[in-house]
Design an enzyme around this catalytic site. Structure first.
Site, PDB file in Angstrom:
ATOM      1  N   LYS A  44     -22.163   7.805 -13.047  1.00 43.42           N
ATOM      2  CA  LYS A  44     -23.126   7.556 -13.165  1.00 43.42           C
ATOM      3  C   LYS A  44     -24.337   6.303 -13.375  1.00 43.42           C
ATOM      4  O   LYS A  44     -23.020   5.486 -13.657  1.00 43.42           O
ATOM      5  CB  LYS A  44     -24.050   8.399 -15.126  1.00 43.42           C
ATOM      6  N   GLY A  85     -36.710  21.338 -22.872  1.00 46.20           N
ATOM      7  CA  GLY A  85     -36.954  20.259 -22.419  1.00 46.20           C
ATOM      8  C   GLY A  85     -38.426  20.831 -20.788  1.00 46.20           C
ATOM      9  O   GLY A  85     -37.861  21.940 -20.941  1.00 46.20           O
ATOM     10  N   GLY A 104     -38.489  19.714 -18.018  1.00 48.17           N
ATOM     11  CA  GLY A 104     -38.602  18.450 -16.685  1.00 48.17           C
ATOM     12  C   GLY A 104     -38.123  19.240 -15.332  1.00 48.17           C
ATOM     13  O   GLY A 104     -38.454  20.824 -15.619  1.00 48.17           O
ATOM     14  N   ASN A 105     -37.848  18.796 -14.401  1.00 50.22           N
ATOM     15  CA  ASN A 105     -36.615  19.697 -13.469  1.00 50.22           C
ATOM     16  C   ASN A 105     -36.440  20.708 -13.579  1.00 50.22           C
ATOM     17  O   ASN A 105     -36.549  21.821 -13.312  1.00 50.22           O
ATOM     18  CB  ASN A 105     -36.086  18.591 -12.066  1.00 50.22           C
ATOM     19  N   ALA A 106     -35.823  20.835 -14.703  1.00 52.44           N
ATOM     20  CA  ALA A 106     -34.099  21.577 -14.759  1.00 52.44           C
ATOM     21  C   ALA A 106     -34.879  23.008 -15.610  1.00 52.44           C
ATOM     22  O   ALA A 106     -34.831  23.741 -15.342  1.00 52.44           O
ATOM     23  CB  ALA A 106     -33.140  21.573 -15.553  1.00 52.44           C
ATOM     24  N   GLY A 107     -35.602  22.755 -17.091  1.00 51.13           N
ATOM     25  CA  GLY A 107     -36.032  23.508 -17.380  1.00 51.13           C
ATOM     26  C   GLY A 107     -37.616  24.329 -16.321  1.00 51.13           C
ATOM     27  O   GLY A 107     -37.628  25.216 -17.102  1.00 51.13           O
TER      28      GLY A 107
HETATM   29  N1  GLU Z   1     -27.545  13.897 -12.281  1.00 46.63           N
HETATM   30  C1  GLU Z   1     -27.660  15.318 -12.333  1.00 46.63           C
HETATM   31  C2  GLU Z   1     -26.396  15.211 -13.127  1.00 46.63           C
HETATM   32  O1  GLU Z   1     -26.213  15.425 -14.283  1.00 46.63           O
HETATM   33  C3  GLU Z   1     -26.989  15.522 -10.533  1.00 46.63           C
HETATM   34  C4  GLU Z   1     -25.921  14.300 -10.439  1.00 46.63           C
HETATM   35  C5  GLU Z   1     -25.985  14.664  -8.461  1.00 46.63           C
HETATM   36  O2  GLU Z   1     -26.205  15.273  -7.790  1.00 46.63           O
HETATM   37  O3  GLU Z   1     -24.554  13.771  -8.445  1.00 46.63           O
HETATM   38  O4  GLU Z   1     -25.429  16.821 -12.356  1.00 46.63           O
END
Ligand code: GLU
Length: 415
Positions: free
Chosen positions: A105, A217, A219-222
């Site tokens: 990350k 939330g 954003g993209n996910a919510g």
């Molecule tokens: N940021 C996303 C996660 O936390 C996706 C990570 C990715 O696609 O490599 O899983």
């Protein structure tokens, strides 16, 4: 709103507890208590706000199962402890989904909402120049995370390709379709979460059409999750974003709410709904609660007040270790981040394969593959751990992932 709890310490405490429960030797988990590689960078960028020294991180936590993979976050609270925790969770998440990846990350400590598009392009390209020796399609593959977008991924891929003097689309995922992105990736986190929720509702014999859901939330996910729920005629009664939340017991009109958010930048002041704070939203009388924002939303302080029967973690790390235990005692089923939000990295994996082979898959193909991977991961944890060892889903996910990573470390001769 978020309490200052060190998410990395919290994660390591969980690791030790799970290892003890499943008789995994202390000497075997030692390798998982340390990130393998950390790169910290501080670089100057001339922005529209003047010269800024930007600090960024990339942590490759564990690579026993393959090249490391995980997103890049742009947020004012990004720090090394957070990135270490997030990279550790990526290692576990990729193992839970049986993806051929280790975990990583990264992030930079800025509030992207304070910068212009040109600034963000400069910062993103410079960040790649700083870390390019550390990443690559067979080394470490970044992707979007909180406040990073397909556009940012495109600049980064382009910069990396320029440095290498060739096209390297597989260095990063979550790109726009025009430059090698994959169909479904934009809503994959939400779709994967929905698959997990559907399986859980079936196992616990809850009729989806008789449930009420709150989403923290937007954003993209919510937001995508709310749209998928609407498509299934499931009722969302509350949503929030960083500015506040809205609640209507009878269900919110999601289409109108998405438009309101796009027009005004927030869900706040949406007509025909009551205002609620982010904390109030978590404690509403709902069946399903979906934390889709940041870490440490549910802590010891509010876990006792949660009324939902199921918590689906679309965010990473929204429930602390102590809160988890309190929820378990209240018989609340927590579908943990490393399973529930793994749809994102799963479709990233599909994107990476398409890039390596110069291939294009259809939306239908991808949705089918995503569904079967999410269902398989859910069934594995439910059948082999939750019902066999009487543990919660997070303990199950940790146990499966830890064993898998340790086996690979042993076979490589590392431990
Ligand atoms: N940021 C996303 C996660 O936390 C996706 C990570 C990715 O696609 O490599 O899983």
């Amino acid at each position: 709103m978020t309490e200052k709890i060190n998410p990395y310490e919290d994660a390591l405490n969980r690791l030790s507890e799970v290892a003890e429960k499943f008789n995994i030797a202390e000497k075997d988990i030692e390798i998982l208590k340390h990130p393998k590689k950390i790169l910290m960078v501080n670089f100057p960028v001339h922005t529209s706000k003047g010269l800024k020294i930007i600090n960024g991180y990339r942590v490759q936590y564990n690579d026993a199962l393959g090249p490391t993979k995980g997103g890049l976050r742009y947020h004012p609270h990004v720090d090394i402890e957070e990135v270490k925790a997030l990279s550790f969770w990526m290692a576990l998440k990729n193992a839970v989904l049986d993806l051929p990846y280790g975990g990583a990350k990264g992030g930079i400590t800025i509030d992207p909402r304070e910068y212009t598009k040109e600034d963000l392009e400069k910062i993103s390209r410079e960040f790649i120049r700083q870390i390019h020796l550390f990443i690559g399609p067979q080394i470490d593959i970044p992707a979007p995370d909180v406040y990073t977008t397909p556009q940012i991924m495109a600049w980064m891929m382009d910069e990396y390709s320029k440095i290498k003097g060739k096209h390297v689309p597989g260095v990063i995922t979550g790109k726009p379709l025009s430059v090698g992105g994959s169909l479904v990736r934009s809503y994959s986190t939400a779709m994967g979460g929905f698959c997990v929720l559907r399986e859980a509702l079936a196992k616990y014999k809850i009729n989806p059409l008789e449930t009420k859901t709150a989403v923290q939330g937007f954003g993209n996910a919510g937001m995508n999750f709310a749209e998928i729920m609407k498509g299934q005629n499931m009722k969302i009664v509350a949503v929030s974003d960083s500015k506040g939340g809205v609640y209507n017991e009878e269900g919110l009109n999601i289409e109108a709410l998405v438009k309101h958010k796009k027009d005004t930048g927030t869900v706040v002041d949406f007509p025909s709904a009551k205002a609620v704070t982010n904390n109030e939203l978590l404690e509403l009388n709902v069946d399903i609660l979906v934390p889709a924002a940041l870490e440490n939303a549910i802590t010891e302080a509010n876990a006792g007040n949660i009324k939902a029967k199921i918590i689906l973690e679309l965010a990473n790390g929204p429930v602390t270790h102590k809160a988890d235990k309190m929820l378990y005692e209240k018989n609340i089923v927590v579908l943990p981040d490393i399973l529930a939000n793994a749809g994102g990295v799963t479709v990233s994996y599909f994107e990476w394969i398409q890039n390596l082979y110069g291939d294009r898959w259809t939306e239908e193909e991808i949705l089918k593959k995503l569904d079967s991977r999410m269902k398989k991961a859910f069934d594995n944890l439910y059948d082999n751990y939750v019902t066999q060892s009487y543990v919660d889903f997070r303990t199950a996910a940790y146990a499966y992932a830890i064993k898998k990573i340790i086996e690979a470390e042993k076979d490589r001769g590392h431990i």
